[in-house]
Scaffold this motif. Structure first.
Motif, short mmCIF file in Angstrom:
data_model
loop_
_atom_site.label_atom_id
_atom_site.label_comp_id
_atom_site.label_asym_id
_atom_site.label_seq_id
_atom_site.Cartn_x
_atom_site.Cartn_y
_atom_site.Cartn_z
N ARG A 19 42.95 49.39 37.68
CA ARG A 19 42.36 48.07 37.44
C ARG A 19 40.95 47.99 38.01
O ARG A 19 40.04 47.45 37.37
CB ARG A 19 43.25 47.00 38.07
CG ARG A 19 42.98 45.59 37.60
CD ARG A 19 44.12 44.69 37.99
NE ARG A 19 43.96 43.36 37.43
CZ ARG A 19 44.93 42.45 37.38
NH1 ARG A 19 46.13 42.76 37.86
NH2 ARG A 19 44.71 41.26 36.88
N THR A 21 36.15 47.41 30.19
CA THR A 21 37.30 47.47 31.09
C THR A 21 38.26 48.57 30.66
O THR A 21 38.74 49.37 31.47
CB THR A 21 38.03 46.12 31.13
OG1 THR A 21 37.13 45.11 31.60
CG2 THR A 21 39.25 46.19 32.03
N GLY A 68 38.66 49.75 35.82
CA GLY A 68 38.25 48.93 34.69
C GLY A 68 37.14 47.96 35.03
O GLY A 68 36.32 47.61 34.18
N GLU A 69 37.11 47.51 36.30
CA GLU A 69 36.07 46.57 36.73
C GLU A 69 34.73 47.26 36.96
O GLU A 69 33.67 46.62 36.86
CB GLU A 69 36.50 45.86 38.01
CG GLU A 69 37.70 44.93 37.83
CD GLU A 69 38.08 44.25 39.14
OE1 GLU A 69 37.32 44.39 40.12
OE2 GLU A 69 39.13 43.60 39.18
N ASP A 95 49.60 44.64 43.14
CA ASP A 95 48.49 45.02 42.25
C ASP A 95 48.51 44.22 40.95
O ASP A 95 47.46 43.99 40.35
CB ASP A 95 48.56 46.52 41.93
CG ASP A 95 48.10 47.39 43.10
OD1 ASP A 95 47.43 46.87 43.99
OD2 ASP A 95 48.43 48.59 43.09
N LEU A 96 49.70 43.81 40.52
CA LEU A 96 49.82 43.07 39.27
C LEU A 96 49.55 41.58 39.45
O LEU A 96 48.85 40.96 38.64
CB LEU A 96 51.21 43.28 38.66
CG LEU A 96 51.54 44.67 38.13
CD1 LEU A 96 52.99 44.78 37.71
CD2 LEU A 96 50.61 45.03 36.95
N GLY A 151 46.65 49.47 40.64
CA GLY A 151 45.53 48.75 41.23
C GLY A 151 44.23 49.52 41.13
O GLY A 151 43.17 48.95 40.84
N ILE A 154 39.36 52.03 32.67
CA ILE A 154 40.75 52.42 32.94
C ILE A 154 41.02 53.82 32.40
O ILE A 154 41.64 54.65 33.06
CB ILE A 154 41.72 51.40 32.32
CG1 ILE A 154 41.60 50.05 33.05
CG2 ILE A 154 43.16 51.91 32.38
CD1 ILE A 154 42.40 48.93 32.41
N PRO A 180 45.72 41.31 42.64
CA PRO A 180 45.03 42.61 42.77
C PRO A 180 43.81 42.56 43.70
O PRO A 180 43.22 41.50 43.92
CB PRO A 180 44.59 42.91 41.33
CG PRO A 180 44.42 41.57 40.71
CD PRO A 180 45.48 40.70 41.31
N ARG A 222 40.03 43.19 44.17
CA ARG A 222 38.90 43.14 43.25
C ARG A 222 37.64 43.62 43.95
O ARG A 222 37.49 43.46 45.16
CB ARG A 222 38.70 41.73 42.69
CG ARG A 222 39.90 41.23 41.91
CD ARG A 222 39.59 39.93 41.18
NE ARG A 222 40.75 39.43 40.47
CZ ARG A 222 41.12 39.85 39.26
NH1 ARG A 222 40.42 40.78 38.64
NH2 ARG A 222 42.19 39.34 38.67
#
Length: 433
Positions: A328, A6, A331-332, A425-426, A325, A10, A429, A431
């Motif tokens: 994030r 992750t 990171g996924e 986004d926090l 976002g 990022i 978010p 996904r």
């Protein structure tokens, strides 16, 4: 391992983000220098300076907050009507104009009177301001087309994913077969999941779009050549008319719209398919069109975004997403259960999508965006040409500084929207799966 992947995702996205910003500003910088405009600063990021180095007359640097960048050009706005650039006013709106004008003349040096931005012809100013967004467009096109040709994209194929048990209208409220329902033509013909359809009525089917079109244009007897267990087998089917989902022309479907067409009764399997250059360009055009439509629809998405941020509503998959976002999601990507090359391709698509968004957003004809300066230069050119046609005195440069109060309002709206997206986004978010 998941946490490290992750973090890696990022970091990779942030690096791509910084490169995209630097690439954008390079477009402005290179064209400004080409036309002899003095550029004291070239910065990536905002806030405190982390690193900088002066080369020639320009200071190059990186700042702490990677949410944008800028170059500072001398003389962005013309002097006021009184020929001054630093006069003060008690009017708050007038002060905004004068502050902007004064900032445009900071670090003025001897000889700069011939190197001011506003003194360049309108077409040169248009090029300077358009060069930044254009660099993002070029980067987006190169990445999108390159990834689609080299890696491929997840697409519907001519391989059978599943076979319908019976004939049911696409608009039916259930997909359960009624007792009196007839077997689907595909089931009756012996089509099986895993079969690859290589020809329909003797004509090759190179892609799903071709096969879908041929099926919908056919009713009655038809031959289907499939590749099964390494051998070709010819099946015979009797296609019928049925209500099916309307095609979008690219193999997909239009939501909640139906047409009557030929019906075979199977769903295609999906897979990663490399695209030709022509197919990649066509898909890139569709992405640009989709991006424009999304930008136009942005205000209508604010209520859903608000409910997702401060209520218990689900975050829509096509919800606006900010840098946080997107990081994030980056990171996924490296945690997706897909081959490594597809992880790389997905990350590249994410960076390309960010660049396409930068291009479209910056082309809005609003200050302080690049499009606002472009609109000002085009308006100046138009009114000067009109003055020549009607033999009137030259109206001179269009004073974009007078629009700064509007620019502050626009910037305020953008900041509020950015904060709303950041909160969403926090806490809720978007996904990917």
């Amino acid at each position: 391992m998941t946490t490290w992947m992750t973090i890696l995702g990022i970091i990779v996205f942030v690096v791509g983000l910084l490169f995209s910003i630097a690439w954008h500003e390079l477009g402005h910088l290179s064209t400004a220098k080409l036309f002899g405009i003095r550029v004291p600063e070239y910065m990536v990021g905002f806030g405190p300076t982390i690193f900088s180095r002066k080369k020639g007359e320009t200071e190059y640097g990186v700042k702490a907050i990677p949410l944008g960048g800028y170059i500072r050009m001398i003389g962005m706005f013309p002097p006021g009507e009184d020929g001054k650039v630093s006069a003060r006013s008690t009017s708050p709106w007038r002060s905004m104009v004068e502050d902007a004008r004064s900032a445009a003349y900071e670090e003025l040096q001897p000889g700069d009177d011939k190197r001011l931005f506003y003194t360049r012809k309108p077409w040169k100013r248009v090029i300077v301001m358009f060069a930044g967004p254009f660099m993002n467009l070029v980067l987006a096109v190169v990445i999108f087309v390159g990834v689609m040709m080299a890696f491929g994209i997840n697409s519907q194929t001519t391989t059978v994913g599943s076979v319908s048990e019976c004939v049911i209208s696409a608009s039916a409220s259930t997909d359960t077969c009624p007792k009196d329902a007839k077997d689907s033509p595909a089931k009756a013909a012996g089509l099986k999941p895993g079969d690859k359809i290589v020809a329909f009525n003797g004509q090759p089917t190179p892609d799903w779009q071709t096969l879908q079109r041929d099926i919908r244009d056919t009713t009655g007897p038809a031959t289907i050549t499939v590749e099964r267990d390494g051998a070709h087998t010819t099946l015979r089917a009797n296609l019928i008319k049925n209500k099916v989902a309307k095609s979008d022309g690219d193999g997909g479907y239009v939501k909640d719209e139906y047409v009557t067409a030929g019906f075979l009764g199977f769903a295609p399997a999906t897979g990663v398919v490399q695209q030709s250059f022509g197919e990649s360009v066509d898909r890139m055009g569709d992405m640009v069109q989709s991006g424009v439509e999304s930008l136009i629809a942005l205000p209508s998405k604010i209520p859903d975004l608000w409910n997702a941020a401060f209520g218990d509503a689900e975050r829509e998959p096509d919800s606006p997403m900010g840098v946080v976002g997107a990081a994030r999601v980056g990171g996924e990507v490296f945690n997706l259960d897909i081959p490594p090359e597809q992880q790389v391709a997905t990350m590249l698509f994410l960076v390309a999508g960010f660049n396409l968004s930068l291009f479209l957003f910056n082309m809005l004809p609003l200050l302080p965006l690049d499009g606002g300066h472009i609109a000002g230069a085009l308006w100046e050119s138009l009114r000067r040409k009109a003055a020549r046609v009607f033999r009137r005195p030259d109206p001179g440069p269009f004073d974009v500084a007078k629009l700064m109060p509007v620019a502050y309002v626009v910037a305020g709206i953008f900041i509020c929207f950015t904060l709303l997206v950041l909160i969403a986004d926090l806490v809720n978010p978007v996904r990917i799966t």
